[in-house]
Design a protein around this motif. Sequence first.
Motif, PDB file in Angstrom:
ATOM      1  N   SER A  57       0.840  -1.208   0.000  1.00 51.73           N
ATOM      2  CA  SER A  57       0.000   0.000   0.000  1.00 51.73           C
ATOM      3  C   SER A  57       0.870   1.250   0.000  1.00 51.73           C
ATOM      4  CB  SER A  57      -0.911   0.027   1.224  1.00 51.73           C
ATOM      5  OG  SER A  57      -1.770  -1.074   1.212  1.00 51.73           O
ATOM      6  N   GLN A 108      -7.280   0.737   0.033  1.00 52.12           N
ATOM      7  CA  GLN A 108      -7.604  -0.504   0.733  1.00 52.12           C
ATOM      8  C   GLN A 108      -8.782  -0.297   1.699  1.00 52.12           C
ATOM      9  OE1 GLN A 108      -4.108  -2.140   2.545  1.00 52.12           O
ATOM     10  NE2 GLN A 108      -5.049  -4.120   2.941  1.00 52.12           N
ATOM     11  N   ASP A 143      -5.908  -1.202  -4.641  1.00 58.95           N
ATOM     12  CA  ASP A 143      -5.352  -1.812  -3.427  1.00 58.95           C
ATOM     13  C   ASP A 143      -6.351  -2.792  -2.823  1.00 58.95           C
ATOM     14  OD1 ASP A 143      -3.807  -2.435  -1.284  1.00 58.95           O
ATOM     15  OD2 ASP A 143      -3.429  -0.355  -0.666  1.00 58.95           O
TER      16      ASP A 143
END
Lengths: 246, 225
Positions: free
Chosen positions: A43, A87, A164
């Motif tokens: 990330s 994410q 992500d």
Amino acid sequence: MPQIEIKSANAFYDKLHVLKNIELSVDRGEIVSLIGPSGSGKSSLLKMLVGLLIPKSGDVYLNKTLVNFNNQSDLRVIREQIAIVFQQYNLFQNMNVLKNVSIAPTKIQKRNPKEVNDQALFLLEKVGLKDKLESYPDELSGGQQQRVAIARALCLNPEILLLDEITSALDPELVKEVLDSIRLLAAEGMTMLIVSHEMSFVREVSSRVVFMDDGSIIEVNNPKNIFESPKEKRTLDFVGKILKDK
Amino acid sequence: MGYTLVYTQVLEFLPYLIKGAWISLQIAILAFSGGMFFGLILATIRTFGNNISNKIVICYVTFFTNTPQLVQIYFLFFALPEFGILLSPYIAVLLGMTLNAAAYLCEIQRAGFLSIRQNELDAAKTLNFSLMQQVKYVILPHIMKVLFPPLSNHYIIMTLGTSMAAIFGVEELTGRAFNINSETFRSVEIFSITALIYIVITFIATFLLAVIGRYFFKAKIRIIQ
Ligand SMILES: Nc1ncnc2c1ncn2[C@@H]1O[C@H](COP(=O)(O)OP(=O)(O)OP(=O)(O)O)[C@@H](O)[C@H]1O
Ligand SMILES: [Mg+2]
């Protein structure tokens, strides 16, 4: 021709050396997947590319132009071309689904509101959220929020898409649908960097796979090799473990 | 008991009471605004300041939130003259309430700062929002929503607290009610009307605050809680 080029980049969170000597170049239209254990910096690498994590040393080139991450207009230029799906989705909690998707294209890109609205509706329908237009993020499930985030990124018409873990909160049926859309985009020639634990997808869709561990890139290889005959022992351990767990 | 309610006599004094309510409202609005402003400065120091400035703010807040407001105003009114500073009752009350409000409003606004979600700011940045656009579309609507209930609560407490000014001889709503009472002795009527006026002014204020939050800052605020 490399669209993104990262040369010996190092980045830190305070004292934590989170990206170590990163070397990577991604060609236009390529799909590069990032795999690696939790906390390995996947990330963080994506965040660096959109200027949320400023490299302390090393160079990043976008379309052969050196990016100065401390310069606001450089940041604007890279963010115009690169869209990211986080994410944690990072949706705006005080805006409904439609607004989350359409705000940047209308207020920032200053595109025609009608045209943006049509595109947003089209994308939201494609990700199966046509009946949630007026809902707020806190009224949606994780998987639904994730799909809003995907629609929001696509509505920007980016040249480069950073994804992500976009399937982490989706059930298998939806995973298939979302991955199908990704394949479609790939076929249209969009450049993509994908962080994923979905190994079969990674294997099928990627042109190259990057294995990261502890902030470093350990191995870059084509999908077949990475899963069948990796060069590095650490890659073998990780891939072996994750395939066995399945 | 033998007490018959007679409102007619007291109603003659209604304009007089309403003028008093206006003074109460003035004190509340001025002290609240001053407290918001001063509290915002304190909250900023507390959030971004260094160790020493932080400690000073903590002392200030602890002092003002742990001593009675009445004692604070008594101090300003009776103790400051010993140091050659003479304040009129109105100013003493206004200043006391402002300093007190700053302490509470500092804490409330600090909670608002702390509740800003970095995630959303990250998204806004990567979508190329300018700083002003981040404030307008992301920070303010969120902060307004988080802060609205505690702020409007505190505002109401302050409005009601202005009745303390009567002790110092300020002729606001309670002071005037007291005056009429000593003239007419119609206590039940006078103080029930006075209570009603307080309800009206607090309700109007809550409503206005909610409208501001909702329509100017696009915050999702429920007006009737
Ligand atoms: N904002 C932050 N502040 C400080 N440290 C951070 C921050 N974000 C991540 N880290 C740390 O940086 C390291 C790399 O994190 P990163 O999120 O890039 O890992 P990841 O490979 O994406 O992991 P995962 O697969 O769990 O998402 C971790 O040790 C993490 O604790
Ligand atoms: Mg991650």
